[in-house]
Each structure stands twice: as C-alpha cells, then as structure tokens.
Design an enzyme around this catalytic site. Sequence first.
Site, PDB file in Angstrom:
ATOM      1  CG  HIS A 198       1.851   2.611  -2.009  1.00 57.64           C
ATOM      2  ND1 HIS A 198       1.983   3.621  -0.981  1.00 57.64           N
ATOM      3  CD2 HIS A 198       0.729   2.802  -2.686  1.00 57.64           C
ATOM      4  CE1 HIS A 198       0.965   4.383  -1.330  1.00 57.64           C
ATOM      5  NE2 HIS A 198       0.345   3.946  -2.499  1.00 57.64           N
ATOM      6  NE  ARG A 221       2.839  -1.411   0.928  1.00 56.18           N
ATOM      7  CZ  ARG A 221       1.822  -0.577   0.937  1.00 56.18           C
ATOM      8  NH1 ARG A 221       2.040   0.700   1.253  1.00 56.18           N
ATOM      9  NH2 ARG A 221       0.608  -1.017   0.769  1.00 56.18           N
ATOM     10  CG  HIS A 240      -4.809   9.911  -0.559  1.00 55.31           C
ATOM     11  ND1 HIS A 240      -4.633   8.664  -1.072  1.00 55.31           N
ATOM     12  CD2 HIS A 240      -5.996  10.028   0.160  1.00 55.31           C
ATOM     13  CE1 HIS A 240      -5.495   7.907  -0.399  1.00 55.31           C
ATOM     14  NE2 HIS A 240      -6.450   8.647   0.287  1.00 55.31           N
ATOM     15  CG  ASP A 267      -3.138   3.640  -5.053  1.00 56.84           C
ATOM     16  OD1 ASP A 267      -2.118   3.717  -4.301  1.00 56.84           O
ATOM     17  OD2 ASP A 267      -4.067   3.759  -4.477  1.00 56.84           O
ATOM     18  CG  ASN A 271       2.849   4.942   2.198  1.00 54.88           C
ATOM     19  OD1 ASN A 271       3.446   4.506   1.086  1.00 54.88           O
ATOM     20  ND2 ASN A 271       1.469   4.414   2.199  1.00 54.88           N
ATOM     21  N   PRO A 307      -6.096  -0.835   3.892  1.00 53.46           N
ATOM     22  CG  PRO A 307      -6.004   1.276   3.538  1.00 53.46           C
ATOM     23  CD  PRO A 307      -5.446   0.363   4.338  1.00 53.46           C
TER      24      PRO A 307
HETATM   25  C1  NCD Z   1      -2.296   2.843   0.328  1.00 48.07           C
HETATM   26  C2  NCD Z   1      -1.236   1.896   1.008  1.00 48.07           C
HETATM   27  O1  NCD Z   1      -1.403   0.694   1.406  1.00 48.07           O
HETATM   28  O2  NCD Z   1      -0.039   2.400   0.980  1.00 48.07           O
HETATM   29  N1  NCD Z   1      -3.569   1.909   0.260  1.00 48.07           N
HETATM   30  C3  NCD Z   1      -4.645   2.213  -0.549  1.00 48.07           C
HETATM   31  O3  NCD Z   1      -5.762   1.617  -0.675  1.00 48.07           O
HETATM   32  N2  NCD Z   1      -4.518   2.984  -1.598  1.00 48.07           N
HETATM   33  C4  NCD Z   1      -2.424   3.972   1.157  1.00 48.07           C
HETATM   34  C5  NCD Z   1      -3.779   4.866   1.212  1.00 48.07           C
HETATM   35  O4  NCD Z   1      -3.608   5.452   0.036  1.00 48.07           O
HETATM   36  O5  NCD Z   1      -4.706   4.531   1.946  1.00 48.07           O
END
Ligand code: NCD
Length: 387
Positions: free
Chosen positions: A64, A66, A180, A272, A96, A286
Amino acid sequence: MNILINNVKIVDAKRAFHGSILIENGFIKRMFKADEDVNISNDTEIIEGKGLVLLPSFVDMHCHLRDPGYLYKEDLESGQKAALKGGYTTLCTMANTKPVCDNTLVLEYILDKSKKLDLCDIIQVSALTRNLEGKEFVNFEEMLRHTRLFSDDGNTIFNEEVMKKALILSNKLNFRVLTHCQPEFEIVKRDLGLLKEVGGNLHICHISLEKTLGLIKEFKDTNLKFTCEVTPHHIFGYEVDYRVNPSFRKKEDVKSLIEGIKQGYIDVIATDHAPHSLEDKQNGAPGISLIEVAFSMVYKVFHENGISLNKLSELMSYNPARILNLNCGLIEEGYEANLVLVDLDEEYQIDTDNFISKGKNNPFNGEKVLGKVKMTFKRGSVKYDNR
Ligand code: NCD
C-alpha cells in the site's frame, strides 16, 4: 553502461555458485563461474562482490503506497525509495487509495507519476468493485488496458454471487483476483469451493492460520488455478499485541506456516506494507510498515529454520515474477538485471527512526534481524547503494 559484479555468491531459485555477472544495457549478458576467465571491455564498471550474495531483486505482490489521498502516510516516492532500500524493484500496489483506484484516471495518475520517478516498476492493482463496495464491478475493459490484477483488498467480498461472477470473468478475460479473506478460514473455503465450481484465477492474500493452510493443502493437487501468499510478519511473530489484518496468530500457526513453506504449499511472500501515521494507529488503523526490513525479517526466520536461500528467492522473486509474467526473478542470461546485493552476515536492529517510509508503525522496532541489503539494481542501474 556495462557493469561487472565481480567475485560474488550468486543465488536464485535454481542455482547457487561463486562467480561474476556481466550486465549490458540493463540485461544479464553473461555469467562467469569463479574459475572462468572474465573478458570485459575497458569501459565496464566493476563492483566488488566479495563476501556478499547477489540475488534477483524482490517482487512484492501486495503493498500500500497511499498515493493518491493519504500522502501523510506514504507517497509514491517515499514508498518506492523504501522498497528499493528493502531490495524490491517491482511492486503491486493496492487500490485502497483516495479516491479508490477503480477508474483509469486514478490508475493512470499512479502509473504516470511512478514513471517520472523512475524508481520501482509499479503494477497497479485495480479495485474489483466500485469504491471497494463489493457490489458493482469496475469497467474491466478499461482497467485491463493497464493491469491484470483486481482486488478489493481489505474489503472482503461477502456476496457469494459477486465473487462467483468475478471468478468467471477472471477466466474469460484472463485476469487474476486477489482476495483478502476475513474471516480467513471460512472465506478461503468458500472461494476455493467457488473456484472448483466455476474456474478462474485466484490469488489468496496473506494466509495466517494452520487450518487455512490445511485447505490449501487439500486443494493444491487439483488443477485449480490459485496461488497464495504469507507476509513476513506472520512468520516472524506470534501473539503480538498490535493491530494488523489478519491479526497476529498463535505459535502453532506460525510453525505450520513455516512447515508449509518448506513443503512447497506457499507460493509467495508479499509484504502487505501498510504505512500509517502515529495518530491513525492510535485511532485503530490496522497495518505494519515493513518493506525496507522485510527481507531481513524473512531471512532471519529462514536461517533459524534451516530453509535455503534458494527457497527465499523462489518465494520473494521467482514465483511472483512468474505469476506476473515478468522477465526477471532469476539470474540467467537474457533476464532483466533486477538484482539485489546483500550481506547475509550482517545482523542489525530494526530502527523505525531510520525508515525512509513515512510509516513508522512497526511492532518489531528494536528487534534484531539478519541480512542487510547493500545495493539494488533495476534494469542494470543502481537504484540504492549502501556500501
Ligand atoms: C491494510 C491497509 O492499511 O491498507 N491494513 C492491513 O492491516 N493489512 C488494509 C487491510 O487489509 O485491512
């Protein structure tokens, strides 16, 4: 510019030997065994590899960055620089963002900005459904011009009909659905059942439970087209009091995932990488920021469990590159010179203050890890150098 990486241990998913590698115009031109004569032109730059190991650079199927929308957590530049520091040259970035990457405008913004930055290769994952709502599909025809990966990531597709249709379309239009799964066991079970029923191409993200691995084993020898990943943190730690999806599991789960890796049931290690600000973490977001230390976390676990570096390379480079149809992930003549030079003997402490990533959210801050990235090359050019 030609480069010779000289006198180095060369390891990938298929080989391990001492020698030298000649890079020409971004590709691996020749490999020399230690006892072979190396004849090179005068203008070749020589990089001494003595005591170091050369691996294919890593391919991250799940992270991610962002950007757009949450630039205070990470952006395309900080995230990719962090990735290069971690030995990664290809990243599959999740959808996302804000706005969600469910249309070509957002997708092209990410690809154009990344192209200008010229850091990592970005394979942008498209949302599977509009605004990640699990209802209406994105415009596949448009999105397929840029990507073959579709995922609603953190948002599990709860509607079985939507998931079924997505799998049918993945077969018809030749793309891959990344899922997911929460609750993990139940959704993986459902999705493998659907795959059996209607076919399709599935990649199961971050499995973390012994019983989920049981499902993977059960379906592995069928001719269903699916792959699965684990993250570095789910094999590095257990019962850690830190919010991440999926949660940290029990010691037995970690042990079984490591066994699953040894036995060949896990295809990919993906980070991740999920950077967040301190404030967002305090408010319950998270995720873990780890891309720049992922290799060292994985290598420590592999080293302690007697798993070979060939296997590490298979899971962090070769398999993801095969899944994504890339001409990298192996050290072989004709492959792109996407490489990483590491010092396997260097032990260090994770120090989030030194992270390039804007996300300092890592529960293993202060813990010792093993193996340090010294240099990262993308198509023959040096993108990170810490010698
Ligand atoms: C992910 C995120 O922050 O984009 N976080 C994570 O703990 N893996 C989103 C998600 O998968 O819940």
